[in-house]
Design a protein around this motif. Sequence first.
Motif, PDB file in Angstrom:
ATOM      1  N   TYR A  28     -40.650   7.943 -55.045  1.00 44.37           N
ATOM      2  CA  TYR A  28     -41.500   7.292 -56.059  1.00 44.37           C
ATOM      3  C   TYR A  28     -42.870   6.938 -55.497  1.00 44.37           C
ATOM      4  CZ  TYR A  28     -37.918   6.826 -59.721  1.00 44.37           C
ATOM      5  OH  TYR A  28     -36.993   7.078 -60.707  1.00 44.37           O
ATOM      6  N   ASP A  82     -32.307   0.927 -49.646  1.00 44.52           N
ATOM      7  CA  ASP A  82     -31.180   1.662 -50.202  1.00 44.52           C
ATOM      8  C   ASP A  82     -29.977   1.448 -49.295  1.00 44.52           C
ATOM      9  OD1 ASP A  82     -31.185   4.149 -52.439  1.00 44.52           O
ATOM     10  OD2 ASP A  82     -29.449   4.078 -51.094  1.00 44.52           O
ATOM     11  N   GLY A 142     -33.145   0.497 -54.359  1.00 40.30           N
ATOM     12  CA  GLY A 142     -32.338   1.677 -54.669  1.00 40.30           C
ATOM     13  C   GLY A 142     -33.246   2.885 -54.675  1.00 40.30           C
ATOM     14  N   THR A 159     -27.539   3.679 -48.895  1.00 40.76           N
ATOM     15  CA  THR A 159     -26.972   4.955 -48.454  1.00 40.76           C
ATOM     16  C   THR A 159     -27.726   5.434 -47.218  1.00 40.76           C
ATOM     17  OG1 THR A 159     -26.354   5.527 -50.711  1.00 40.76           O
ATOM     18  CG2 THR A 159     -26.487   7.344 -49.146  1.00 40.76           C
ATOM     19  N   ASN A 169     -32.841   3.413 -62.361  1.00 41.76           N
ATOM     20  CA  ASN A 169     -31.635   4.259 -62.334  1.00 41.76           C
ATOM     21  C   ASN A 169     -30.651   3.826 -61.243  1.00 41.76           C
ATOM     22  OD1 ASN A 169     -33.328   5.775 -64.113  1.00 41.76           O
ATOM     23  ND2 ASN A 169     -34.098   6.956 -62.395  1.00 41.76           N
TER      24      ASN A 169
HETATM   25  C1  LIG Z   1     -29.197   7.242 -59.104  1.00 42.31           C
HETATM   26  S1  LIG Z   1     -29.883   6.880 -57.533  1.00 42.31           S
HETATM   27  C2  LIG Z   1     -31.557   6.532 -58.014  1.00 42.31           C
HETATM   28  C3  LIG Z   1     -32.542   6.745 -56.919  1.00 42.31           C
HETATM   29  C4  LIG Z   1     -34.002   6.528 -57.381  1.00 42.31           C
HETATM   30  N1  LIG Z   1     -34.231   5.159 -57.769  1.00 42.31           N
HETATM   31  C5  LIG Z   1     -34.340   7.480 -58.495  1.00 42.31           C
HETATM   32  O1  LIG Z   1     -34.525   7.036 -59.635  1.00 42.31           O
HETATM   33  O2  LIG Z   1     -34.397   8.700 -58.234  1.00 42.31           O
HETATM   34  C6  LIG Z   1     -29.251   5.250 -57.183  1.00 42.31           C
HETATM   35  C7  LIG Z   1     -29.602   4.792 -55.765  1.00 42.31           C
HETATM   36  O3  LIG Z   1     -29.338   3.394 -55.665  1.00 42.31           O
HETATM   37  C8  LIG Z   1     -28.712   3.134 -54.426  1.00 42.31           C
HETATM   38  N2  LIG Z   1     -27.959   1.886 -54.625  1.00 42.31           N
HETATM   39  C9  LIG Z   1     -27.002   1.663 -55.565  1.00 42.31           C
HETATM   40  N3  LIG Z   1     -26.560   0.396 -55.493  1.00 42.31           N
HETATM   41  C10 LIG Z   1     -27.270  -0.202 -54.493  1.00 42.31           C
HETATM   42  C11 LIG Z   1     -27.268  -1.517 -53.936  1.00 42.31           C
HETATM   43  N4  LIG Z   1     -26.461  -2.449 -54.425  1.00 42.31           N
HETATM   44  N5  LIG Z   1     -28.109  -1.794 -52.926  1.00 42.31           N
HETATM   45  C12 LIG Z   1     -28.940  -0.830 -52.430  1.00 42.31           C
HETATM   46  N6  LIG Z   1     -28.979   0.438 -52.910  1.00 42.31           N
HETATM   47  C13 LIG Z   1     -28.159   0.748 -53.936  1.00 42.31           C
HETATM   48  C14 LIG Z   1     -27.877   4.380 -54.144  1.00 42.31           C
HETATM   49  O4  LIG Z   1     -27.586   4.529 -52.779  1.00 42.31           O
HETATM   50  C15 LIG Z   1     -28.782   5.482 -54.677  1.00 42.31           C
HETATM   51  O5  LIG Z   1     -29.665   5.963 -53.706  1.00 42.31           O
END
Ligand SMILES: C[S@@+](CC[C@H](N)C(=O)[O-])C[C@H]1O[C@@H](n2cnc3c(N)ncnc32)[C@H](O)[C@@H]1O
Length: 228
Positions: free
Chosen positions: A63, A80, A57, A82, A124
């Motif tokens: 990071y 990710d 994610g 997205t 997150n």
């Molecule tokens: C709130 S953002 C956090 C991004 C980063 N980790 C940060 O702390 O800035 C959540 C991210 O998780 C990704 N995400 C959520 N569920 C996911 C999944 N099941 N598999 C892959 N990516 C996922 C979303 O696309 C998004 O980019």
Amino acid sequence: MPGAANPDANPWANDRATFDLYRRRARDEAEEMTCAAQAAAVLGPLIGPGESLLDAGCGGGSYLWSFRRRGFIPEWWGLDHTPELVDLARAEVAPRAGLAPERFMLGAIEDLAEGSYDNVLCFNVLTNSPHYAAPLERLLRAARKRILLRESLGDELVVRFTPDPYLDEGKRHIRVYHNTYPADEVIGLMEAEGFAVTRIRDERTGDGTEMVVDIPHQWRILLGERRS
Ligand SMILES: C[S@@+](CC[C@H](N)C(=O)[O-])C[C@H]1O[C@@H](n2cnc3c(N)ncnc32)[C@H](O)[C@@H]1O
């Protein structure tokens, strides 16, 4: 697109303001996130030479800069679901970091293979998932050595699934999960999967409560180290 989230239901592709911030972070031009700094400070020193790290994610992939800044250069992978964010990481982070763009992968946590990375970082992310259990089980099984998590954890399960007024106009109908999970249950799953778990105080919030899009979040950090 295989492994990509449905764009009509994915807030991350529908929030221009956050996307711009992610772009500045990817270019290492924005203020460092306290939690990213803490991720590097906690996990970095534990990582052995040549070990791999999956940022699950990873968003725009920024990071990596927090680890590099502190002299930690594990074999870095990002994942990710997205596409816009993976494209951002490939365009902005990979060339600056001297990595192949493929190090940032479009895909779902739910499809991770067992034992595929030495270290897993997931910050997150699961708070915004329908539930933590299935993706966390995958992350735990993917991690050969250790895992560092930051999610909203409390005494009991709170599921919130609400429209987000901060998304782009025309997208504010998209509902987003902002869940808090029972800390004891999450730790229990980690232990059952073979990890010794240490609670680490979240520096940004002091283990307090932070409002995110008007919803209380209790960010907590857990370090899981696989028992030999
Ligand atoms: C709130 S953002 C956090 C991004 C980063 N980790 C940060 O702390 O800035 C959540 C991210 O998780 C990704 N995400 C959520 N569920 C996911 C999944 N099941 N598999 C892959 N990516 C996922 C979303 O696309 C998004 O980019």
